[in-house]
Design an enzyme around this catalytic site. Sequence first.
Site, PDB file in Angstrom:
ATOM      1  N   TYR A 144       0.852  -1.187   0.000  1.00 30.63           N
ATOM      2  CA  TYR A 144       0.000   0.000   0.000  1.00 30.63           C
ATOM      3  C   TYR A 144       0.887   1.237   0.000  1.00 30.63           C
ATOM      4  CZ  TYR A 144      -3.562   3.389   1.481  1.00 30.63           C
ATOM      5  OH  TYR A 144      -4.415   4.465   1.556  1.00 30.63           O
ATOM      6  N   ASP A 239       9.218   2.756   0.152  1.00 27.76           N
ATOM      7  CA  ASP A 239       8.130   3.385   0.900  1.00 27.76           C
ATOM      8  C   ASP A 239       8.291   2.979   2.361  1.00 27.76           C
ATOM      9  OD1 ASP A 239       5.867   4.129   2.187  1.00 27.76           O
ATOM     10  OD2 ASP A 239       4.459   3.278   0.733  1.00 27.76           O
ATOM     11  N   LYS A 267       3.621   8.663   9.099  1.00 20.96           N
ATOM     12  CA  LYS A 267       3.401   8.032  10.405  1.00 20.96           C
ATOM     13  C   LYS A 267       4.375   8.527  11.481  1.00 20.96           C
ATOM     14  CE  LYS A 267       0.552   4.569   8.394  1.00 20.96           C
ATOM     15  NZ  LYS A 267       0.618   3.832   7.156  1.00 20.96           N
TER      16      LYS A 267
HETATM   17  C1  LIG Z   1       0.004   4.401   5.766  1.00 22.27           C
HETATM   18  C2  LIG Z   1       0.829   4.170   4.567  1.00 22.27           C
HETATM   19  C3  LIG Z   1       0.798   5.042   3.471  1.00 22.27           C
HETATM   20  C4  LIG Z   1      -0.178   6.183   3.373  1.00 22.27           C
HETATM   21  O1  LIG Z   1       0.021   7.141   4.343  1.00 22.27           O
HETATM   22  P1  LIG Z   1      -1.198   8.146   4.701  1.00 22.27           P
HETATM   23  O2  LIG Z   1      -0.582   9.086   5.681  1.00 22.27           O
HETATM   24  O3  LIG Z   1      -2.275   7.277   5.271  1.00 22.27           O
HETATM   25  O4  LIG Z   1      -1.606   8.797   3.450  1.00 22.27           O
HETATM   26  C5  LIG Z   1       1.692   4.836   2.449  1.00 22.27           C
HETATM   27  N1  LIG Z   1       2.552   3.805   2.477  1.00 22.27           N
HETATM   28  C6  LIG Z   1       2.602   2.939   3.500  1.00 22.27           C
HETATM   29  C7  LIG Z   1       3.598   1.834   3.494  1.00 22.27           C
HETATM   30  C8  LIG Z   1       1.728   3.070   4.572  1.00 22.27           C
HETATM   31  O5  LIG Z   1       1.753   2.176   5.566  1.00 22.27           O
END
Ligand SMILES: *Cc1c(COP(=O)(O)O)cnc(C)c1O
Length: 428
Positions: A144, A239, A267
């Site tokens: 994601y 990511d 995060k």
């Molecule tokens: C949570 C998450 C996102 C998206 O971040 P948001 O602040 O919710 O837009 C992107 N990549 C990873 C790996 C994530 O866990």
Amino acid sequence: MLYTRSSQLFAEAEKVIPGGVNSPVRAFKAVGGTPIFVKSAKGAYLYDEDGNRLIDYINSWGPMILGHAFEPVVQAVIEKAKLGTSFGMPTELETQIAALAVSMVPNIDKIRFVNSGTEACMSAVRLARGFTKKDKIIKFAGCYHGHSDSFLIQAGSGAITFGSPNSPGVTAGTAKDTLLAKYNDLENVATLIEANKNEIAAIIVEPVAGNMGCIPPNKGFLEGLRQLCTDNKILLIFDEVMTGFRLAAGGVQELFNINADIVCFGKVIGGGLPVGAFAASSEIMNYLAPLGPVYQAGTLSGNPLAMAAGLAMLQALDADRAIFQRLEEKTAYLAAGMEEVLKANNVVFTINRIGSMVSVHFDADPVVDFQTAAKGDNETFKKFFHGLLQEGIYIAPSAYETWFITDALTYEDLDFTIQAVDKVSKTF
Ligand SMILES: *Cc1c(COP(=O)(O)O)cnc(C)c1O
């Protein structure tokens, strides 16, 4: 435990907010029942609107690595709020957090702050496309990267075909530039690259996957991606929105000693406020406006509240690197305890763990990619989720989520959790 007030509040919310929530997974669709409305939180605990105390294993999906309402973050935000919350002009605070982030994370020279992980990943891909002058990207099924169009893609008809949209509103034109690969399958990636020679700008990957449960990379997987990218002039995007400042001060790049070309954060870096960031070498980052041609901007980007929270969080992690070792030990203790009681109760399961990320899958086979994660028994997961909730333990309301361990958890909390897992798994 009773959740009557939460149920009432959810009914009210549904009237004016689609599905009653501002982010879909909160709605409990995967597990049934109605979501719990939080009143406050402190340390390892949530306090809900019915007066229940819950041990929290989600921690706002990761940011609260040192527990809720962490005092230095709270103080920093209060102090800054009195001085004005946004100017749309530079502040010294932005340079301070940027310098600290650059010093903690290996292999980056410059960093730009945005407001979410979604924005970070979206901007990283645009930068990679602009820099390489190529259009296509490879992403992995089950990873994601936020909800921007390029990432809402599912497998097309053939293995080497283009992806197709997995949400209405994503155009076929966008989907055709995203190729979908299997996590932990290097050969699959090599095949995609071969079939799209000189067209791929970037490979984006969760270097430890956390959005299909917790799936660490197989030995050699990240090294292989690095090599394929170098050989084919493709940028490797890590990511690290979930793993950054969590699995190590320097994230997965440090943990496995592998260099990415662009790294995305979110995060933890915001300490619980809306913050994302992306970072790279000067050469790549200078390709961004105002120095370079790739456009990217934000009215509230780098605002003082968000930067103060993020800086206080990173300072705490930087000052006490033993945090990561403590988190590792606590999580290993929890995983071992759960394993013991699940085995004793003859439950079919697999536990995946790395550092402070852990997930329980109700399947006997190793969980190494999206397909194997999807095989888990969701009926058992539902019983597990609601059983734990009744015991006052809050895990993510979906079998595809990782548990995030916080340093605020005590060994008493962990023992209580293991006993609850024992009790609940006897009812399966
Ligand atoms: C949570 C998450 C996102 C998206 O971040 P948001 O602040 O919710 O837009 C992107 N990549 C990873 C790996 C994530 O866990």
